[in-house]
Write an enzyme that holds these catalytic residues in place. Structure first.
Site, PDB file in Angstrom:
ATOM      1  N   THR A  36       0.875  -1.177   0.000  1.00  0.00           N
ATOM      2  CA  THR A  36       0.000   0.000   0.000  1.00  0.00           C
ATOM      3  C   THR A  36       0.915   1.231   0.000  1.00  0.00           C
ATOM      4  O   THR A  36       2.142   1.096  -0.059  1.00  0.00           O
ATOM      5  CB  THR A  36      -0.871   0.032   1.275  1.00  0.00           C
ATOM      6  N   ALA A  83      -1.158  -3.855   8.493  1.00  0.00           N
ATOM      7  CA  ALA A  83      -2.288  -3.074   9.005  1.00  0.00           C
ATOM      8  C   ALA A  83      -2.313  -1.715   8.336  1.00  0.00           C
ATOM      9  O   ALA A  83      -1.312  -1.256   7.784  1.00  0.00           O
ATOM     10  CB  ALA A  83      -2.152  -2.878  10.520  1.00  0.00           C
ATOM     11  N   SER A  85      -2.263   1.869   9.639  1.00  0.00           N
ATOM     12  CA  SER A  85      -1.707   2.198  10.956  1.00  0.00           C
ATOM     13  C   SER A  85      -1.780   3.674  11.365  1.00  0.00           C
ATOM     14  O   SER A  85      -1.332   4.020  12.449  1.00  0.00           O
ATOM     15  CB  SER A  85      -0.239   1.750  10.997  1.00  0.00           C
ATOM     16  N   THR A 125      -1.428  -2.693  19.710  1.00  0.00           N
ATOM     17  CA  THR A 125      -1.001  -1.355  20.120  1.00  0.00           C
ATOM     18  C   THR A 125      -1.564  -0.995  21.489  1.00  0.00           C
ATOM     19  O   THR A 125      -2.638  -1.485  21.878  1.00  0.00           O
ATOM     20  CB  THR A 125      -1.485  -0.314  19.071  1.00  0.00           C
ATOM     21  N   ASP A 126      -0.874  -0.111  22.195  1.00  0.00           N
ATOM     22  CA  ASP A 126      -1.398   0.367  23.489  1.00  0.00           C
ATOM     23  C   ASP A 126      -2.643   1.234  23.290  1.00  0.00           C
ATOM     24  O   ASP A 126      -3.365   1.519  24.244  1.00  0.00           O
ATOM     25  CB  ASP A 126      -0.319   1.143  24.274  1.00  0.00           C
ATOM     26  N   GLU A 127      -2.893   1.651  22.024  1.00  0.00           N
ATOM     27  CA  GLU A 127      -4.054   2.520  21.781  1.00  0.00           C
ATOM     28  C   GLU A 127      -5.376   1.799  22.054  1.00  0.00           C
ATOM     29  O   GLU A 127      -6.413   2.440  22.189  1.00  0.00           O
ATOM     30  CB  GLU A 127      -4.009   3.090  20.358  1.00  0.00           C
ATOM     31  N   TYR A 153      -9.006   3.677  14.076  1.00  0.00           N
ATOM     32  CA  TYR A 153      -7.799   2.826  14.047  1.00  0.00           C
ATOM     33  C   TYR A 153      -7.746   1.937  15.292  1.00  0.00           C
ATOM     34  O   TYR A 153      -7.639   0.709  15.199  1.00  0.00           O
ATOM     35  CB  TYR A 153      -6.532   3.693  13.951  1.00  0.00           C
ATOM     36  N   ALA A 155     -10.023   1.201  17.402  1.00  0.00           N
ATOM     37  CA  ALA A 155     -11.174   0.287  17.490  1.00  0.00           C
ATOM     38  C   ALA A 155     -10.934  -0.941  16.609  1.00  0.00           C
ATOM     39  O   ALA A 155     -11.271  -2.070  16.996  1.00  0.00           O
ATOM     40  CB  ALA A 155     -12.450   1.013  17.074  1.00  0.00           C
ATOM     41  N   LYS A 157      -7.993  -2.217  15.804  1.00  0.00           N
ATOM     42  CA  LYS A 157      -6.939  -3.045  16.421  1.00  0.00           C
ATOM     43  C   LYS A 157      -7.509  -3.815  17.622  1.00  0.00           C
ATOM     44  O   LYS A 157      -7.179  -4.977  17.832  1.00  0.00           O
ATOM     45  CB  LYS A 157      -5.750  -2.183  16.851  1.00  0.00           C
ATOM     46  N   TYR A 210      -0.458  19.471  16.801  1.00  0.00           N
ATOM     47  CA  TYR A 210      -1.895  19.470  17.083  1.00  0.00           C
ATOM     48  C   TYR A 210      -2.167  20.076  18.462  1.00  0.00           C
ATOM     49  O   TYR A 210      -1.496  19.724  19.448  1.00  0.00           O
ATOM     50  CB  TYR A 210      -2.456  18.049  17.070  1.00  0.00           C
ATOM     51  N   ASN A 252       4.415  15.994  23.085  1.00  0.00           N
ATOM     52  CA  ASN A 252       4.733  16.192  21.664  1.00  0.00           C
ATOM     53  C   ASN A 252       5.601  17.424  21.456  1.00  0.00           C
ATOM     54  O   ASN A 252       6.524  17.412  20.638  1.00  0.00           O
ATOM     55  CB  ASN A 252       3.437  16.327  20.850  1.00  0.00           C
ATOM     56  N   ARG A 276      -6.451  17.121  16.687  1.00  0.00           N
ATOM     57  CA  ARG A 276      -7.051  15.911  16.114  1.00  0.00           C
ATOM     58  C   ARG A 276      -8.360  15.612  16.857  1.00  0.00           C
ATOM     59  O   ARG A 276      -8.384  15.659  18.096  1.00  0.00           O
ATOM     60  CB  ARG A 276      -6.053  14.768  16.324  1.00  0.00           C
ATOM     61  N   PRO A 277      -9.465  15.286  16.143  1.00  0.00           N
ATOM     62  CA  PRO A 277     -10.703  14.938  16.856  1.00  0.00           C
ATOM     63  C   PRO A 277     -10.489  13.676  17.709  1.00  0.00           C
ATOM     64  O   PRO A 277      -9.874  12.721  17.247  1.00  0.00           O
ATOM     65  CB  PRO A 277     -11.711  14.643  15.726  1.00  0.00           C
TER      66      PRO A 277
END
Ligand code: NAD
Ligand code: TYD
Length: 338
Positions: A36, A83, A85, A125-127, A153, A155, A157, A210, A252, A276-277
């Site tokens: 991709t 994935a 990502s 991922t830790d997300e 993303y 959700a 994973k 952001y 960041n 970022r929303p």
């Protein structure tokens, strides 16, 4: 030993292939990657012609092709990195995230079940744990923290993790899952924070931060991620989840300022842009399980890792230039000109 590395032309999968080729010259490694926008064969240039290495272009959601590959190759271990990502892309177009990250994982597990793969490792991922508050530095994600996702993303994973666990419970599949914090290092696609900021700084362009730049990420050098996965697939306990974290929490804005300082560029390049929303506030990992049970220890602290990563980006301008295809430019323009 024959290992299938899906997504091996991407950032972490590519680093993992280099790591495996160096450490296990007697293993056979097969990469399955759809190439991709995020996949790049140049990442594998120095190993692609080795006798024990094979690259296959293909999609993990293509059940017929995946089964054919498993039939021919008889893999011992599957490590699933493939994935979609990038969180910002998942906000723009969630559908492909569900297809690749959920359905793709299911197809790979079905093939692994059918061809009796000895270990299916899911790179997560830790997300999946959502986020932690900024004012509670004592809180960390453990393997038992409930799943509470924020982006399409994360959700996707988390859905894949649940499916992998279900295959363990229902079919007794020999699975393991790892959940790691934000990676950085060589060959990272310049849409993620660190390589994008290095690239823009080198080109004297604005660095889009952001919100107020207060969000915190726990930075893990990709080499340390590779050593952790190596330990899990060889010594990890079947059915277990392992958190992997760098012990390197940074805001960041601190990361961006460090990059500017290293490159001797002015802070006036920093451009605070719309947040970022659903932006997750803080990620921080408790990695004591993998440290205590498997003896994993990260080699890099952030100061060392960021210097090496900046140098890699300076030394590999050709790799970076070749990434700037039409698709990359289209996404960057649309996203940052909003
Ligand atoms: P990446 O976007 O750099 O690479 C993904 C690779 O997967 C690309 O080579 C792409 O071509 C390939 N791919 C995408 N869809 C495919 C499909 N349908 N079939 C076959 N190949 C396909 O991603 P990355 O940063 O290397 O992340 C690798 C894995 O690690 C992902 O599962 C990601 O969720 C996870 N992860 C990444 C981070 C990070 O900081 N980068 C942190 C935690 C977890
Ligand atoms: P990113 O690298 O996209 O990883 P993730 O969203 O998976 O953590 O982003 C890391 C952090 O940097 C995140 O808090 C969002 C922020 N960020 C910016 O401030 N500007 C940017 O241009 C990007 C890509 C990210």
């Amino acid at each position: 030993m024959k290992i299938l590395v899906t997504g091996g032309a991407g950032f972490i999968g590519g680093n993992f292939c280099h790591y495996l080729v160096d450490k296990y010259p007697d293993y056979n490694i097969v990469v399955l990657d759809a190439l991709t926008y995020a996949g790049n064969l140049e990442t594998l240039a120095s190993i692609i012609n080795k006798n024990n290495f094979r690259f296959v272009k293909g999609d993990i959601t293509d059940r017929k092709e995946v089964f054919k590959l498993f039939e021919t190759e008889k893999f011992d271990i599957v490590v699933n990195f493939a994935a979609e990502s990038h969180v910002d892309r998942s906000i723009e177009n969630p559908e492909i995230f569900l297809k690749t990250n959920v359905i793709g994982t299911q197809v790979l597990m079905d093939a692994s079940k059918n061809y009796k793969v000895k270990r299916f490792h899911q790179v997560s991922t830790d997300e999946v744990y959502g986020d932690l508050p900024l004012n509670r530095p004592d809180l960390l994600f453990t393997e038992t923290t409930p799943l509470k996702t924020s982006s399409p993303y994360s959700a996707s994973k988390a859905s894949a993790d649940l499916l992998v666990n279900a295959y363990y419970r229902t079919f007794k599949m020999p699975i393991t899952i790892s959940r790691c914090s934000n990676n950085y290092g060589p060959y990272q696609f310049p849409e993620k924070l660190i390589p994008l900021m290095i690239k823009n700084a080198l080109e004297n362009k604005n660095l889009p931060v952001y919100g107020k730049g207060e969000n915190v990420r726990d930075w893990l050098h990709v080499y340390d991620h590779c050593t952790a996965i190596d330990l899990i697939i060889h010594k990890g306990k079947i059915g277990e989840i392992y958190n992997i974290g760098g012990h390197n929490e940074k805001t960041n804005i601190d990361v961006v300022k460090t990059i500017l300082k290293e490159l001797k560029k002015p802070t006036s390049l920093i451009n605070y842009v719309t947040d970022r929303p659903g932006h997750d506030l803080r990620y921080a990992i408790d990695a004591s399980k993998i440290e205590n049970e498997l003896g994993w220890k990260p080699k890099y602290n952030f100061d060392l890792g960021i210097k090496q990563t900046i140098k890699w980006n300076i030394d590999n301008q050709k790799w970076l230039k070749n990434i700037e295809t039409g698709e990359y430019l289209r996404f960057m323009e649309k996203h940052y000109n909003k």
